[in-house]
Design an enzyme around this catalytic site. Structure first.
Site, short mmCIF file in Angstrom:
data_model
loop_
_atom_site.label_atom_id
_atom_site.label_comp_id
_atom_site.label_asym_id
_atom_site.label_seq_id
_atom_site.Cartn_x
_atom_site.Cartn_y
_atom_site.Cartn_z
N HIS A 171 2.32 3.32 -8.65
CA HIS A 171 2.50 1.63 -9.30
C HIS A 171 3.48 1.43 -10.12
CE1 HIS A 171 -1.90 1.94 -7.31
NE2 HIS A 171 -2.23 2.65 -8.22
N ASP A 186 0.41 -0.93 -0.08
CA ASP A 186 -0.59 0.30 -0.27
C ASP A 186 1.04 1.40 -0.05
OD1 ASP A 186 -2.87 1.69 -0.31
OD2 ASP A 186 -2.66 1.04 2.19
N LEU A 243 10.06 -21.14 -3.77
CA LEU A 243 9.19 -19.91 -3.59
C LEU A 243 8.41 -20.01 -4.42
CD1 LEU A 243 8.63 -17.84 -1.35
CD2 LEU A 243 10.03 -16.24 -3.25
#
Ligand code: IPE
Ligand code: IPE
Ligand code: MG
Length: 231
Positions: free
Chosen positions: A23, A6, A117
């Site tokens: 972004h 955020d 991962l």
């Protein structure tokens, strides 16, 4: 581990730029966090990238964000493969634009053999949507007499969530100083440790990731027991 990324809009605004600039600069933060996670042996990393509620943002922001996702997935896939990272996604993927869904599915399939991962991206995701969906799927199985109401317990319910094959996060990190969950993984974080940092997402780097983990390591997870009962 799970991450609520955020603060992109505020980061851009501080620089006198459009929100989308934030972004765009958030991609580097994802890249650095994924690399750090691989290096220290984290097994699962779930990123909140776009919520069901985010569809209500201005069309221009939503459209540019979707295009950014397509580009990021395409550009990052070779690096994911190089690092042994497997990509997965949760959320209402049917609601994504066709190009975005296709790019995502291609990357998921191209990385499906990797096992260092698992990077799980939550896209068009919200926890209440997920929980209601699980309830509906279970209700249908009961109606078709494939399971009986007595079979429904926490484990069974968990398996009907989007995160069926992913363990509950030990640690949830949220950037940008907001102290809320915003409809992310409500069921799965029942006993997760929460970590909030004022750092805005585009500024988030491995050192912040390590700080969160060091903080986590100092905590005592009692799961309802007393300190004396713990091993
Ligand atoms: C997070 O940054 C990215 C998404 C929710 C897609 P924001 O866009 O929410 O940035 P702020 O919170 O407005 O600063
Ligand atoms: C949460 O961030 C969703 C994502 C990070 C994808 P928001 O910026 O949408 O959350 P609110 O609306 O401030 O709670
Ligand atoms: Mg925000």
């Amino acid at each position: 581990m799970a991450l609520i990324m955020d603060g992109n809009g505020r980061w851009a605004k501080q620089r006198g730029k459009e929100r989308i600039f934030g972004h765009e600069n958030g991609v580097e933060a994802v890249r650095d966090t994924v690399k750090a996670a691989v290096e220290i042996g984290v097994s699962y990393l779930t990123f909140f990238a776009f919520s069901t509620e985010n569809w209500c943002r201005p069309d221009n922001e939503v459209n540019t964000l979707m295009q950014l996702l397509v580009d990021a997935i395409r550009n990052e896939t070779p690096e994911l493969n190089k690092n042994g990272v497997r990509l997965q996604a949760i959320g209402n993927l049917e609601s994504l634009p066709h190009s975005c869904k296709k790019e995502l599915m291609d990357a998921i399939s191209l990385t499906s053999q990797n096992n260092k991962l698992i990077v799980n991206v939550a896209l068009s995701y919200s926890a209440r949507w997920e929980i209601a969906n699980a309830a509906r799927k279970i209700a249908e199985k009961v109606k078709n007499q494939e399971i009986s109401p007595g079979d429904i317990d926490q484990d069974l319910f968990s398996n009907y969530l989007e995160t069926g094959n992913i363990p509950d996060p030990d640690l949830l990190i949220r950037t940008s100083g907001e102290l809320r969950i915003s409809n992310f993984l409500l069921w799965q974080i029942a006993y997760s440790e929460l970590y909030f940092t004022p750092v805005l997402w585009p500024d988030f780097r491995r050192k912040h990731f390590y700080q969160a983990i060091l903080d986590y390591q100092k905590r005592e997870r009692r799961f309802g027991k007393t300190t004396e009962q713990l091993p």
